[in-house]
Design a protein around this motif. Sequence first.
Motif, mmCIF file in Angstrom:
data_model
loop_
_atom_site.group_PDB
_atom_site.id
_atom_site.type_symbol
_atom_site.label_atom_id
_atom_site.label_comp_id
_atom_site.label_asym_id
_atom_site.label_seq_id
_atom_site.Cartn_x
_atom_site.Cartn_y
_atom_site.Cartn_z
ATOM 1 N N ILE A 198 0.853 -1.188 0.000
ATOM 2 C CA ILE A 198 0.000 0.000 0.000
ATOM 3 C C ILE A 198 0.893 1.244 0.000
ATOM 4 O O ILE A 198 1.811 1.349 0.826
ATOM 5 C CB ILE A 198 -0.911 0.001 1.250
ATOM 6 C CG1 ILE A 198 -1.713 -1.311 1.281
ATOM 7 C CG2 ILE A 198 -1.840 1.207 1.268
ATOM 8 C CD1 ILE A 198 -2.080 -1.760 2.663
ATOM 9 N N LYS A 244 -0.769 7.876 -2.388
ATOM 10 C CA LYS A 244 -0.635 8.359 -3.774
ATOM 11 C C LYS A 244 0.192 9.644 -3.849
ATOM 12 O O LYS A 244 0.837 9.917 -4.839
ATOM 13 C CB LYS A 244 -2.025 8.603 -4.362
ATOM 14 C CG LYS A 244 -2.734 7.304 -4.738
ATOM 15 C CD LYS A 244 -4.093 7.596 -5.338
ATOM 16 C CE LYS A 244 -4.821 6.303 -5.646
ATOM 17 N NZ LYS A 244 -6.261 6.451 -5.692
ATOM 18 N N SER A 255 5.783 3.204 1.666
ATOM 19 C CA SER A 255 4.941 2.042 1.359
ATOM 20 C C SER A 255 4.877 1.113 2.565
ATOM 21 O O SER A 255 5.762 1.125 3.430
ATOM 22 C CB SER A 255 5.467 1.291 0.130
ATOM 23 O OG SER A 255 6.420 0.349 0.521
ATOM 24 N N LYS A 284 -7.990 1.295 -2.295
ATOM 25 C CA LYS A 284 -7.627 1.951 -3.563
ATOM 26 C C LYS A 284 -8.301 3.317 -3.726
ATOM 27 O O LYS A 284 -7.888 4.110 -4.563
ATOM 28 C CB LYS A 284 -7.970 1.040 -4.742
ATOM 29 C CG LYS A 284 -6.914 -0.036 -4.940
ATOM 30 C CD LYS A 284 -7.247 -0.918 -6.119
ATOM 31 C CE LYS A 284 -6.186 -1.981 -6.297
ATOM 32 N NZ LYS A 284 -6.640 -3.043 -7.195
ATOM 33 N N GLU A 299 -8.028 5.586 -1.696
ATOM 34 C CA GLU A 299 -7.113 6.585 -1.136
ATOM 35 C C GLU A 299 -5.634 6.325 -1.449
ATOM 36 O O GLU A 299 -4.825 7.230 -1.439
ATOM 37 C CB GLU A 299 -7.297 6.593 0.379
ATOM 38 C CG GLU A 299 -7.323 7.988 0.950
ATOM 39 C CD GLU A 299 -7.492 7.954 2.459
ATOM 40 O OE1 GLU A 299 -6.780 8.702 3.132
ATOM 41 O OE2 GLU A 299 -8.325 7.157 2.939
ATOM 42 N N TYR A 300 -5.326 5.059 -1.704
ATOM 43 C CA TYR A 300 -3.918 4.667 -1.864
ATOM 44 C C TYR A 300 -3.730 3.876 -3.161
ATOM 45 O O TYR A 300 -4.697 3.389 -3.738
ATOM 46 C CB TYR A 300 -3.482 3.766 -0.700
ATOM 47 C CG TYR A 300 -3.624 4.417 0.639
ATOM 48 C CD1 TYR A 300 -2.619 5.236 1.135
ATOM 49 C CD2 TYR A 300 -4.773 4.218 1.408
ATOM 50 C CE1 TYR A 300 -2.753 5.854 2.376
ATOM 51 C CE2 TYR A 300 -4.910 4.832 2.648
ATOM 52 C CZ TYR A 300 -3.905 5.650 3.126
ATOM 53 O OH TYR A 300 -4.038 6.258 4.335
ATOM 54 N N SER A 301 -2.469 3.749 -3.548
ATOM 55 C CA SER A 301 -2.184 2.756 -4.583
ATOM 56 C C SER A 301 -2.007 1.431 -3.849
ATOM 57 O O SER A 301 -1.370 1.392 -2.785
ATOM 58 C CB SER A 301 -0.880 3.064 -5.308
ATOM 59 O OG SER A 301 -0.987 4.314 -5.932
ATOM 60 N N ALA A 302 -2.571 0.388 -4.390
ATOM 61 C CA ALA A 302 -2.435 -0.912 -3.719
ATOM 62 C C ALA A 302 -2.155 -1.984 -4.756
ATOM 63 O O ALA A 302 -2.807 -2.048 -5.800
ATOM 64 C CB ALA A 302 -3.700 -1.239 -2.941
ATOM 65 N N PHE A 303 -1.157 -2.801 -4.480
ATOM 66 C CA PHE A 303 -0.789 -3.928 -5.351
ATOM 67 C C PHE A 303 -0.749 -5.172 -4.494
ATOM 68 O O PHE A 303 -0.604 -5.079 -3.289
ATOM 69 C CB PHE A 303 0.610 -3.721 -5.957
ATOM 70 C CG PHE A 303 0.805 -2.376 -6.562
ATOM 71 C CD1 PHE A 303 0.442 -2.137 -7.882
ATOM 72 C CD2 PHE A 303 1.333 -1.337 -5.804
ATOM 73 C CE1 PHE A 303 0.621 -0.887 -8.434
ATOM 74 C CE2 PHE A 303 1.504 -0.080 -6.357
ATOM 75 C CZ PHE A 303 1.144 0.153 -7.678
#
Length: 424
Positions: free
Chosen positions: A312, A315, A348, A368, A370-374
């Motif tokens: 996480i 952004k 991260s 997602k 609020e954040y980038s999540a992979f």
Amino acid sequence: MKVFKFGGASVKGAEGIKNLAKIVSQEKENLVIVVSAFGKTTNALEKVLKLWLAGEKSYKEHLENIYSYHSGVVEELFPSGNSVGNKIDKSFTKLKEYLQSEKKSEYDFEYDQVVSFGEIWSTIIIAGYLRKTGLNAEWIDIRKNLLTDNRYRDANVLWSESTDRIKAVFDFKKTPLYLTQGFIGGTADGNSTTLGREGSDYTAAILANMLDAECVIFWKDVPGLLNADPKWLNDACKLEEMSYREAVEMTFSGAKVIHPKTIKPLQNKNIPLFVKSFLAPDEKGTMVIAEPTLKKIISVFIKKENQILISILPKDFSFVMSDNLSRIFHTFIMHGIKVNLVEASAVSIDVCVDDERPKVESLLIDLKAEYSAFYNENVEMLSIRHYTPEAIARITADREILLEQRTRSAVRFVVRGIASLRSQ
Ligand code: ASP
Ligand code: MG
């Protein structure tokens, strides 16, 4: 007084129940016996529930199989008849009636109403058999005494309300022997709840705590706690002693030997736990206590499968160890997802959790926003307590390490691949 707990594997048939009676008959102390559902009954009831919820009439056949299984055990234990058969029939009818009506609420609620029958049946049969052998165990319906909140499938015990009831109902001035169900409880308004799979261990620990037991014994089909799952490492060996701390860390890392919530109620009252083989009751088993006296250190290997590693990132490149941290974990809590491992850097954070869909999917949607999540799916978490270079090499060979975390006493890896390990 003592608390004995017999898991599903130890009461999967008439033989096991006869063995239970023998072990109980040798005990001189006041005793509470906590029992799970027979064998794999909980799994079978989960299947019934799934089919019923999907509107599949075949749930009836599956339920019939569970009925045959139980009445087979009854016939074997009471070849010349007994009122137990009647009681079991009545209880099955109750469940059948429940399943004839429409679903009343969401999955977790229905799960607890249906799956909790397994422990009711096992305890009715075992209580009847103990009576037959001259052991007058009083049967207690734990759903009326171990009160929980309504977080179905993972209910939280209401400690103060329950303690009063438990102390009143398990009255050793009245009778020295009680039998009750593990895994299940009840809400104040009378619905059944469950404490999480394998929750009978936890029930035994709760009752021991509330009743100030002198010890708890888990009777299992293994000689004690082992330093690894023998299906994984075939030279796994028994641990003689273990501290509460070790035990809690082990279960948290994924060792399936005891329910993760079991240790706290025991530690809080300094009650020793013995894990013993019901096939060899005179052997020592494993003792879990505050301060083990044996200093022999053995590496303990734990594997937690079916994990997902989520990364996480804020952004806007803000530091993750700021307000973001509490917001991120709040999101996990709101989705009822337990965090197994965390590793943070500046911008991260990596979090490893059980890959429970669809819970994880809705978590990702929220994150997602609020954040980038992979994420990496199909990963495993491997832990070694008291590691050595050889122990690490042994379990990480042929695996891709996605994350590694080391403390003085433990090392944990998130790895890809499920290749089974070669033994040395
Ligand atoms: N019968 C329940 C289960 O299989 C509880 C237990 O065995 O402890 O999860
Ligand atoms: Mg079990």
